[in-house]
Each structure stands twice: as structure tokens, then as C-alpha cells.
Design a protein around this motif. Structure first.
Motif, PDB file in Angstrom:
ATOM      1  N   ASP A   1      12.677  -2.759   1.428  1.00  0.00           N
ATOM      2  CA  ASP A   1      11.374  -2.321   1.628  1.00  0.00           C
ATOM      3  C   ASP A   1      11.527  -3.331   3.610  1.00  0.00           C
ATOM      4  O   ASP A   1      11.862  -4.151   3.816  1.00  0.00           O
ATOM      5  CB  ASP A   1      10.602  -3.322   0.919  1.00  0.00           C
ATOM      6  CG  ASP A   1      10.728  -2.951  -0.279  1.00  0.00           C
ATOM      7  OD1 ASP A   1      10.858  -1.366  -0.959  1.00  0.00           O
ATOM      8  OD2 ASP A   1      11.670  -3.714  -1.244  1.00  0.00           O
TER       9      ASP A   1
ATOM     10  N   HIS B   1      10.039  -7.251   0.183  1.00  0.00           N
ATOM     11  CA  HIS B   1       9.188  -6.329  -0.485  1.00  0.00           C
ATOM     12  C   HIS B   1       7.619  -6.350  -0.520  1.00  0.00           C
ATOM     13  O   HIS B   1       6.395  -5.617  -0.462  1.00  0.00           O
ATOM     14  CB  HIS B   1       9.060  -6.635  -1.406  1.00  0.00           C
ATOM     15  CG  HIS B   1       8.893  -5.846  -2.785  1.00  0.00           C
ATOM     16  ND1 HIS B   1       6.668  -5.759  -3.723  1.00  0.00           N
ATOM     17  CD2 HIS B   1       8.511  -4.236  -3.054  1.00  0.00           C
ATOM     18  CE1 HIS B   1       7.176  -4.941  -4.287  1.00  0.00           C
ATOM     19  NE2 HIS B   1       7.663  -3.497  -3.985  1.00  0.00           N
TER      20      HIS B   1
ATOM     21  N   HIS C   1      18.743  -1.307  -5.476  1.00  0.00           N
ATOM     22  CA  HIS C   1      17.915  -1.897  -5.384  1.00  0.00           C
ATOM     23  C   HIS C   1      17.118  -2.855  -4.785  1.00  0.00           C
ATOM     24  O   HIS C   1      17.097  -3.915  -5.661  1.00  0.00           O
ATOM     25  CB  HIS C   1      16.868  -1.527  -6.208  1.00  0.00           C
ATOM     26  CG  HIS C   1      15.096  -1.911  -6.720  1.00  0.00           C
ATOM     27  ND1 HIS C   1      14.929  -2.155  -7.137  1.00  0.00           N
ATOM     28  CD2 HIS C   1      14.682  -0.955  -6.275  1.00  0.00           C
ATOM     29  CE1 HIS C   1      13.306  -2.013  -7.367  1.00  0.00           C
ATOM     30  NE2 HIS C   1      13.338  -1.132  -6.268  1.00  0.00           N
TER      31      HIS C   1
ATOM     32  N   GLU D   1      19.105   0.336  -1.278  1.00  0.00           N
ATOM     33  CA  GLU D   1      17.621   0.354  -0.805  1.00  0.00           C
ATOM     34  C   GLU D   1      16.515  -1.113  -0.476  1.00  0.00           C
ATOM     35  O   GLU D   1      17.251  -1.676  -1.188  1.00  0.00           O
ATOM     36  CB  GLU D   1      16.887   0.868  -2.116  1.00  0.00           C
ATOM     37  CG  GLU D   1      15.154   0.883  -2.466  1.00  0.00           C
ATOM     38  CD  GLU D   1      14.130   0.012  -2.037  1.00  0.00           C
ATOM     39  OE1 GLU D   1      12.880   0.824  -2.469  1.00  0.00           O
ATOM     40  OE2 GLU D   1      14.865  -0.980  -2.714  1.00  0.00           O
TER      41      GLU D   1
ATOM     42  N   GLU E   1      12.241   2.089   3.110  1.00  0.00           N
ATOM     43  CA  GLU E   1      10.484   1.903   1.864  1.00  0.00           C
ATOM     44  C   GLU E   1       9.957   1.831   3.472  1.00  0.00           C
ATOM     45  O   GLU E   1      10.010   0.158   3.325  1.00  0.00           O
ATOM     46  CB  GLU E   1      10.958   1.875   1.046  1.00  0.00           C
ATOM     47  CG  GLU E   1       9.193   2.112   0.004  1.00  0.00           C
ATOM     48  CD  GLU E   1       8.797   1.882  -0.704  1.00  0.00           C
ATOM     49  OE1 GLU E   1      10.519   0.995  -2.231  1.00  0.00           O
ATOM     50  OE2 GLU E   1       7.695   1.234  -1.469  1.00  0.00           O
TER      51      GLU E   1
ATOM     52  N   LYS F   1       6.868  -0.190   4.070  1.00  0.00           N
ATOM     53  CA  LYS F   1       5.937  -0.342   2.484  1.00  0.00           C
ATOM     54  C   LYS F   1       4.144   0.078   3.564  1.00  0.00           C
ATOM     55  O   LYS F   1       3.179   0.502   2.142  1.00  0.00           O
ATOM     56  CB  LYS F   1       5.262  -2.000   2.302  1.00  0.00           C
ATOM     57  CG  LYS F   1       6.587  -2.076   1.363  1.00  0.00           C
ATOM     58  CD  LYS F   1       6.551  -1.989   0.094  1.00  0.00           C
ATOM     59  CE  LYS F   1       7.251  -1.632  -1.439  1.00  0.00           C
ATOM     60  NZ  LYS F   1       7.352  -0.699  -2.165  1.00  0.00           N
TER      61      LYS F   1
END
Ligand code: G3P
Ligand code: MG
Length: 237
Positions: free
Chosen positions: A35, A48, A6, A33, A108, A110
Motif C-alpha cells: 500500500d 497500510h 498481501h 501486494e 495499491e 491508498k
């Protein structure tokens, strides 16, 4: 059960940096993972938060600064530990350059184009250019962004981050999106939810799982993967 590092090995190195991804690889992570945001000059960058207040001592929103000459110079390592001073904000391409094809990527988004105009097109186009559709799952709490991604390409693998969405809505949307997984927080996990998702053909990925106790409980429940800041929790490396 898959362990997904993560934000990289973010328990040991500054999150979402090449240092954290490099360390995750060294520790044997099979999936990573991170962002994604977009700068004013449309560079896809890995961080993030919407700004680098926390990780870079810079208050400006990423969407309002240029990569060239601005974001590229921000130190995103020193806040974590002086050892990481000089670590720079990575671009999406830097992460793909570092992580070998055998490692699965959980990208991911955001925010979608409401905040970052054109970001879905840019990401899908990037995955095509890097021949990375098979190794990448695109996830988001922003379900409009996922619909945009899906409308651009029927092959993109989609992870649906549940967030505050009601499950009845989630079942409809994951079906419409042909999502591969339901991604939920540790607080949301119940045996019933895990079963309901799996009965619908969805994999279940849970964030953020940082203790052996939670890992073992989730493995027993039959979840497919966990996002963890500690790749060493992977017993199946
Ligand atoms: O993708 C799983 C997890 O990363 C979602 O939450 O806030 O850590 O990006 P967050
Ligand atoms: Mg994330």
C-alpha cells in the motif's frame, strides 16, 4: 491461481516492510501486494494506514510529516515482534530495489491527489523510470485516482478495488478504465459476481484469504488470484 503476498508475508513479519517482502520472496511468492501513501515532502512510502499509530507508535498522519528526518526514522517492526526492532518504513523505491523483476507487483494507492497532491503523476512517472509498467498492477478503492492514472498512461495495468461501489457502476468504470482485474473481499465473493466479472474479461482477485479451505473454494470458483498473508498457502509455487 496466483497467490499474491498481501503486505508481504505479513502473517510472519511486520506488514509492508522489507522484512515481510524479503520473506515472501524467500517463500517463493510470485506476486507481492503493498500500500502506498505520500509524505509532506512527496516521498512515496509503503504502509497500510494513513498514519503509523498501529505499526509505528506515531500518531502523525503520513501526509503531514516529512520523509527526511521524520518518517525515515520511525520503527515499524517492533510492534509485531521484538525480533523486528529497527525495521524502517520503506519507500516505494526500496521495495522495487528489493523485489526482482520476475515478481509481479500489486501497488495499491491508498488515496489519490485529493489527499496526496500529485501522487498519481509521481507513481506513473516512477513506473516509467523503473521500466516497471509490465510487472505492476496499480489498484485503488479511490476510483478517481484510477481515472487519473489512466489519463496519464494508457498502458498502466489497473486493478479495480470494488469496495462499496454498486456492480452496475463497477462494470461501467472498469470498462472506461480498461481495468485488468476486479479486486474484491472474501465477503463479497459469490459465484455470480465471479462469473459476471470474468464474462466481462476481468480477472478476479480476492483479499484476504488465509485458510486452505477458502483457498480451495475460490480455486474451484475459478478466481484468478488471492491476496494472502501466508505465502505457504500457494500450492502452485
Ligand atoms: O489490495 C487488496 C487489499 O490489500 C485491499 O485491502 O485494506 O488490505 O489494503 P487492504
Ligand atoms: Mg492493500
Amino acid at each position: 491461481m496466483l497467490l499474491i503476498a498481501h503486505r508481504g508475508a505479513s502473517g510472519h513479519a511486520p506488514e509492508n516492510t522489507l522484512a515481510a517482502f524479503g520473506l515472501a520472496l524467500k517463500m517463493g511468492a510470485k506476486a507481492v501486494e503493498f500500500d502506498v501513501h505520500q509524505t509532506l515532502d512527496h516521498e512515496l512510502v509503503v504502509a497500510h494506514d494513513d498514519d503509523l499509530r498501529r505499526c509505528g507508535k506515531d500518531r502523525r498522519a503520513l501526509k503531514n510529516i516529512h520523509w527526511a528526518g521524520e518518517a525515515e526514522n520511525i520503527d515499524v517492526g517492533a510492534w509485531f515482534d521484538p525480533r523486528f526492532k529497527g525495521e524502517r518504513l520503506p519507500r516505494l523505491q526500496d521495495v522495487f530495489d528489493l523485489v526482482p523483476p520476475r515478481v509481479e507487483l500489486h501497488l495499491e494507492l491508498k488515496s489519490g491527489s485529493a489527499v496526496y497532491p500529485g501522487i498519481e503523476e509521481r507513481v506513473v512517472d516512477f513506473l516509467h523510470r523503473r521500466d516497471a509498467l509490465k510487472r505492476t498492477l496499480v489498484s485503488s478503492f479511490d476510483h478517481d485516482a484510477l481515472y487519473s492514472v489512466r489519463s496519464l498512461d494508457e498502458k498502466v495495468r489497473i486493478g479495480y478495488l470494488l469496495g462499496l461501489t454498486r456492480t452496475a457502476v463497477a462494470w461501467r468504470e472498469t470498462k472506461e478504465l480498461a481495468a485488468e482485474s476486479l479486486n474484491i473481499s472474501l465477503r463479497q465473493v459469490t459465484p455470480r459476481l465471479v462469473k459476471a466479472a470474468r464474462d466481462r474479461g476481468l480477472k478476479v482477485y480476492v483479499y484476504t484469504v488465509n485458510t486452505p479451505l477458502d483457498r480451495d473454494r475460490l480455486a474451484k470458483l475459478g478466481v484468478d488470484g488471492i491476496f494472502s498473508n501466508y505465502p505457504e498457502l500457494d500450492l502452485w509455487r
